[in-house]
Scaffold this active site. Structure first.
Site, mmCIF file in Angstrom:
data_model
loop_
_atom_site.group_PDB
_atom_site.id
_atom_site.type_symbol
_atom_site.label_atom_id
_atom_site.label_comp_id
_atom_site.label_asym_id
_atom_site.label_seq_id
_atom_site.Cartn_x
_atom_site.Cartn_y
_atom_site.Cartn_z
ATOM 1 N N HIS A 1 35.324 39.731 48.809
ATOM 2 C CA HIS A 1 36.165 38.603 48.390
ATOM 3 C C HIS A 1 36.773 37.828 49.553
ATOM 4 C CE1 HIS A 1 39.368 41.445 49.255
ATOM 5 N NE2 HIS A 1 40.177 40.412 49.341
HETATM 6 C C1 UD1 Z 1 44.313 37.905 47.651
HETATM 7 C C2 UD1 Z 1 44.950 38.324 48.962
HETATM 8 C C3 UD1 Z 1 44.059 39.354 49.654
HETATM 9 C C4 UD1 Z 1 43.750 40.507 48.723
HETATM 10 C C5 UD1 Z 1 43.124 39.956 47.458
HETATM 11 C C6 UD1 Z 1 42.767 41.029 46.456
HETATM 12 C C7 UD1 Z 1 46.299 36.599 50.102
HETATM 13 C C8 UD1 Z 1 46.326 35.680 51.249
HETATM 14 N N1 UD1 Z 1 45.109 37.200 49.878
HETATM 15 O O1 UD1 Z 1 43.121 37.209 47.948
HETATM 16 O O2 UD1 Z 1 44.729 39.848 50.788
HETATM 17 O O3 UD1 Z 1 42.873 41.418 49.362
HETATM 18 O O4 UD1 Z 1 44.046 39.057 46.863
HETATM 19 O O5 UD1 Z 1 42.131 40.474 45.350
HETATM 20 O O6 UD1 Z 1 47.299 36.780 49.445
HETATM 21 N N2 UD1 Z 1 41.832 34.047 40.776
HETATM 22 C C9 UD1 Z 1 41.510 34.191 39.451
HETATM 23 N N3 UD1 Z 1 42.248 35.053 38.701
HETATM 24 C C10 UD1 Z 1 43.275 35.757 39.221
HETATM 25 C C11 UD1 Z 1 43.579 35.613 40.596
HETATM 26 C C12 UD1 Z 1 42.847 34.754 41.347
HETATM 27 O O7 UD1 Z 1 40.604 33.559 38.932
HETATM 28 O O8 UD1 Z 1 43.923 36.524 38.490
HETATM 29 C C13 UD1 Z 1 41.066 33.100 41.605
HETATM 30 C C14 UD1 Z 1 41.955 31.986 42.096
HETATM 31 O O9 UD1 Z 1 41.935 30.915 41.243
HETATM 32 C C15 UD1 Z 1 41.373 31.648 43.446
HETATM 33 C C16 UD1 Z 1 40.725 32.928 43.893
HETATM 34 O O10 UD1 Z 1 40.629 33.788 42.770
HETATM 35 O O11 UD1 Z 1 40.385 30.679 43.338
HETATM 36 C C17 UD1 Z 1 41.476 33.564 45.007
HETATM 37 O O12 UD1 Z 1 42.773 34.066 44.602
HETATM 38 P P1 UD1 Z 1 43.967 34.189 45.661
HETATM 39 O O13 UD1 Z 1 45.122 34.902 45.086
HETATM 40 O O14 UD1 Z 1 44.195 32.883 46.281
HETATM 41 O O15 UD1 Z 1 43.398 35.059 46.831
HETATM 42 P P2 UD1 Z 1 42.426 36.307 46.858
HETATM 43 O O16 UD1 Z 1 41.126 35.850 47.418
HETATM 44 O O17 UD1 Z 1 42.408 37.019 45.537
#
Ligand code: UD1
Length: 401
Positions: free
Chosen positions: A230
């Site tokens: 991820h």
């Molecule tokens: C975040 C953390 C990372 C951790 C990871 C575990 C930061 C900077 N990064 O990264 O350290 O290892 O979580 O998963 O805080 N999304 C969904 N549903 C959700 C959550 C997210 O669809 O419930 C999508 C969001 O719309 C976005 C993407 O996933 O497009 C990334 O989510 P985001 O929380 O920004 O960061 P992660 O890549 O999950």
């Protein structure tokens, strides 16, 4: 004492769970209660990324959900800060405890560091203590948002709970006084050890067709590997991602790879037109005939994932927490990054850090599959980290440092 516990993203929930268990145990028997409130920032909000974990880990319903959702780093961090400040002013806790290295961690630590309780004469405290669990880990890779979150959070924290000796060294080198640093073990490992027996009852292997049972109840398990990816640096760049996928397809040619796919990664697979190279499985689909390949499935809950990982021949990942979990489980781990902030998983564990070159990934996986590994437990990774945290918090005093 009144404590605010902050959790926001998937890896936070396992870390908080063991602290909640230890707090409850303490409050049942001790007279000096530590009252706590759980705050969910809403950084992760899907059923599969959040609610499932609350149910399975028996976490209490969060007192407050800030419901921030997704956004750029600036927007997400700022939104958490804006919404957390009034909660802090209303609740006026003695301490704010943050875990890990996600945007929720830095955002809430930053708010707590600048808040001023107006009637501090009455409380004797200008602001809450800032407590950071999983402090001191360093990848030295400043292109990782998590590295920035770690360094800033540690520089703000009053009490730093540390998982491994290297982290103590890192903090001392950054000038953090020794008395603030406590090597207490690993709360994520506490949770793993606590739930391991329950996870063995998960039906995930049967559901995926990786375990079969005959009329006499004799079960057989197929060999398989597990993949998680991820990190933006791995999945947002199409060249890097294509290279990694090519390596996975080569490994998957011999050993089926199960790939619970993070929402970010799933979007990129679609966007880069890679869906046809993977086998997309809905949770209602059974693999009746496990053939080689890379099987993308939805993100799994904690117990299903723990069972899947525990029985895997190999795990290929860019996650931090999984490097630690595979160490304790004795499952070979190949980390698809150029560095790790968790060196103990390499020096004492089952992990090898190989980067993202397809050739190196395949070589490392082939080598790891030939080796026999056994479970390892670095110092204090014994299921008691949560208890150690509570014992130290009981004696914590004074706001300003
Ligand atoms: C975040 C953390 C990372 C951790 C990871 C575990 C930061 C900077 N990064 O990264 O350290 O290892 O979580 O998963 O805080 N999304 C969904 N549903 C959700 C959550 C997210 O669809 O419930 C999508 C969001 O719309 C976005 C993407 O996933 O497009 C990334 O989510 P985001 O929380 O920004 O960061 P992660 O890549 O999950």
């Amino acid at each position: 004492m009144k404590l605010l516990l902050v959790a926001g993203a998937r890896p936070n929930f396992m870390k908080i769970a063991s602290i909640v268990t230890a707090l409850d145990a303490h409050n049942r028997s001790a007279r000096d209660r530590i009252d706590y409130l759980l705050i969910h920032t809403g950084q992760h909000y899907d059923e599969k990324m959040s609610q499932t974990f609350f149910r399975e880990l028996e976490l209490p319903r969060p007192e407050v959900d800030l419901e921030v959702g997704s956004g750029s780093h600036a927007v997400q961090t700022a939104e958490i800060m804006k919404r957390f400040e009034p909660v802090l002013m209303k609740e006026r806790p003695d301490a704010v405890l943050v875990v890990g290295d996600v945007n929720s961690t830095i955002a809430c630590a930053l708010v707590a560091s600048k808040i001023v309780y107006t009637d501090q004469e009455r409380t004797g405290r200008a602001r809450p203590l800032i407590v950071h669990v999983e402090a001191g880990l360093r990848s030295r890779d400043w292109s990782m948002p998590e590295e920035i979150n770690r360094v800033v959070t540690d520089s703000l924290a009053d009490i730093l709970f540390v998982t491994e000796q290297d982290a103590v060294r890192n903090l001392r080198q950054e000038g953090i006084p020794r008395q603030r640093i406590h090597l207490i073990g690993n709360t994520m490992v506490d949770t793993l050890l606590h739930h391991r027996a329950r996870a063995e009852r998960s039906s995930i292997l049967l559901r995926l067709g990786l375990e079969t049972s005959d009329a006499r109840g004799t079960t057989a398990k197929m060999p398989y590997g597990v993949v998680t990816l991820h990190r933006p640096s791995n999945v947002d760049d199409s060249t890097v991602f294509r290279g990694i996928l090519a390596a996975l397809l080569t490994i998957g040619g011999k050993l089926p790879l199960i790939f619970p796919t993070h929402p970010r990664t799933f979007s990129r697979i679609r966007e880069f037109g890679l869906a046809s190279q993977c086998r997309m499985l809905g949770m209602e689909d059974h693999i009746t005939d496990v053939k080689a390949g890379v099987y993308c499935i939805e993100p799994l809950g904690y117990l299903d994932f723990l069972r899947l990982m525990s029985n895997a021949r190999i795990v290929l990942t860019d996650s931090g927490g999984i490097q630690e979990e595979t160490t304790v489980l004795g499952v070979p781990c190949v980390t698809l990054r150029n560095n790790t902030e968790r060196p103990v998983t390499v020096t004492q564990g089952t992990n090898v850090v190989v980067g993202t070159s397809p050739r190196k990934i395949v070589q490392a996986a082939t080598k790891k599959l030939r080796e026999s590994v056994r479970p390892r437990k670095p110092k204090f990774w014994d299921g008691k980290a949560g208890e150690r945290i509570v014992a130290i918090l009981r004696n914590a005093r004074s706001g300003r440092r």
